[in-house]
Design a protein around this motif. Sequence first.
Motif, mmCIF file in Angstrom:
data_model
loop_
_atom_site.group_PDB
_atom_site.id
_atom_site.type_symbol
_atom_site.label_atom_id
_atom_site.label_comp_id
_atom_site.label_asym_id
_atom_site.label_seq_id
_atom_site.Cartn_x
_atom_site.Cartn_y
_atom_site.Cartn_z
ATOM 1 N N PRO A 70 51.873 155.523 74.662
ATOM 2 C CA PRO A 70 51.843 156.940 74.186
ATOM 3 C C PRO A 70 49.848 157.310 74.069
ATOM 4 N N ILE A 71 49.064 156.720 73.838
ATOM 5 C CA ILE A 71 48.148 156.412 74.111
ATOM 6 C C ILE A 71 47.623 157.652 74.943
ATOM 7 N N ILE A 72 47.819 157.350 76.351
ATOM 8 C CA ILE A 72 47.348 157.388 77.417
ATOM 9 C C ILE A 72 48.399 158.793 77.533
ATOM 10 N N LEU A 76 46.296 162.354 77.991
ATOM 11 C CA LEU A 76 46.238 163.130 78.706
ATOM 12 C C LEU A 76 46.377 165.008 78.372
ATOM 13 N N THR A 77 47.907 165.276 77.521
ATOM 14 C CA THR A 77 48.252 165.724 76.989
ATOM 15 C C THR A 77 46.460 166.841 76.721
ATOM 16 N N VAL A 78 45.994 166.356 75.570
ATOM 17 C CA VAL A 78 44.816 166.625 75.318
ATOM 18 C C VAL A 78 43.892 167.381 76.373
ATOM 19 N N LEU A 79 43.091 166.146 77.434
ATOM 20 C CA LEU A 79 42.654 166.725 78.570
ATOM 21 C C LEU A 79 42.895 167.600 79.335
ATOM 22 N N LEU A 117 54.209 171.319 82.150
ATOM 23 C CA LEU A 117 53.639 169.800 82.381
ATOM 24 C C LEU A 117 52.660 169.471 81.825
ATOM 25 N N THR A 118 52.194 169.769 80.415
ATOM 26 C CA THR A 118 51.661 168.946 78.691
ATOM 27 C C THR A 118 53.139 168.005 78.826
ATOM 28 N N GLY A 347 50.002 165.861 71.446
ATOM 29 C CA GLY A 347 50.862 165.371 72.411
ATOM 30 C C GLY A 347 51.864 167.601 72.346
ATOM 31 N N ASN A 348 52.712 167.556 73.674
ATOM 32 C CA ASN A 348 53.756 168.780 74.093
ATOM 33 C C ASN A 348 55.172 167.940 73.631
#
Length: 592
Positions: A70-72, A76-79, A117-118, A347-348
């Motif tokens: 979940p952290i990953i 990744l979403t924020v990035l 994508l997100t 997250g989205n």
Amino acid sequence: MPHYKKLKIPLLWLRRHTSDREFMLISSVLVGFTAGMAAVALKSLVHYIHVLLAYGNRLLDQPYWLVIFPIIGILLTVLLVRTLFNGTIGRGTANVLFNISQKSSMMERHKMFSHVLTSGITAGFGGSAGLESPIVVTGSAIGSNYGREYHLNYRDRTLLLASGAAAGIAAVFNAPIAGVLFAIEVLLTDISIAAFIPLIISAVVGALCSRIILQEEILFNIGQIEFFAANHVPFYVLLGILAGIISVYYTRMALRVEELFELYQGKAYTRAIIGGMLLGLLIMLFPPLFGEGYGSITLLEQNNAEKLLQDSWLAFFGTNEWLVLCFVGALALVKVFATTITIASGGNGGNFAPSMFVGASTGFFFSRLVNLLNISSLPVSSFSMVGMAGILSGVMHAPLTAVFLIAEITGGYTLMIPLMIVAATSFALVKYFEPYSLDTKKLAQKGQLLTHNKDRTILHIMKIRHLIETEFQPVSPDAMLGELVQVIADSRRNLFPVVNAEQKLEGIILLENVREIMFKSEKYDVVKVKELMIKPPAVVQYDDNMADVMKKFDESGAWNLPVLLDEKYIGFVSKSSIFTKYRKLLIKTTNV
């Protein structure tokens, strides 16, 4: 020539050689197909990320993966959001409503793919949020940009936007009726019979896309449901009341958790790490919180809740029926935290699937408790499904969507009566405590919510900046009566703002108030303007919403009010110009 421009050529030809109605029908097919394919892409992305993480091979039996993944996903979403989409993508149904009411149904182009994508990454890596809200935004953006590309008016553009959303919902659940009802209940504030056709066409095309392309394990399917027994009606009423209470809890707790994460505003990566770790810890304690949760819903419907414990630390204590019951009840309460943490930390996702998860858990808990206490013998599968309609109705404020969605995914209308009882009871109770849905409450507080009240809808669309009149001749407070007379002679207006050297409004001059003195030439060099001016009955600020402006007109009885920006005079707004604009918008938005 780029490929997309080549594709436009036949559509431009159709635009010129077909009637508006015919072009809208063709457009609804294309929007429905595109939104349906976007939903297929999103569901497939999540499925294959799960496969890649070897979730099916029990890789996630190791507890530390439950924290790491979940952290990953959230990071990744924020990035992606920060590097590709300027730090914001506008999440949820509320964002679509905001674009309808405040931006004339214009949505950014990147929303046609950014949410796929997100949200796919967020849910694929274990984010405890749904994919339905992202696909609603995606489908809406597809319809909006299609309408903008072919220069459709606000009414038709809004209809295509809603058609895209309907197709997205229909594709995700293979439920075209629910897709149409969602568009009508949540997005469209006024609709005519003619508008149903494009919505239906888009929803059917979207549903066909998923039904033809997606594999059975990717789609959410429910087995045969037991028949409805009339003697269970009192229990369905009680379930509706319980669902209403849980819905109020869901809404209020979600908003409180969001407020806590707002403390980390501007610290996106810190917020993502904290949220990811909290979510991971929750998933370690309650493994069914991993991902959307449709697998868990299926187990509840099949009365196999014992399997939900097999990855949990509680499995150490066995699968006692009371332990299973308490675990499912806890899932219903904890899911709101997992979902809100997922979204608020970066997250989205949305609250649609989580509402169904909570609803299934609530229905299972209620019916299993009644059975264990030997009060009655209730069909657990039926109550689990009907519970989903109760929470969906309460959290999303969409009872018709909830009823027909569950009816469609269960493959028939066997449960139609209990679905209506529970959804209506839950909605009525929630509406008393929470007038707005979870997704729209913040918009309502800001006065930006598009409502089913036609007058309020049009007032939301209207903006002060489009109505300011600047041809009023200002005069200085130190000017003499003779100068004022000259200004009056050169003007066609009977109202004159008194503005000082700093462009601040000090008062107004009404022609009727100086008509008598203006013909006394002996006072031209004696009387100053500031001696003749009066205080305006009310003042409009540049950022006032139109509902507040109309209230000021009603309370003051004036026909013209001055507009200020940063305390400086910039013009007047008149009641007559507002009425003229209102009539134009009424014609423009009627018969959507």
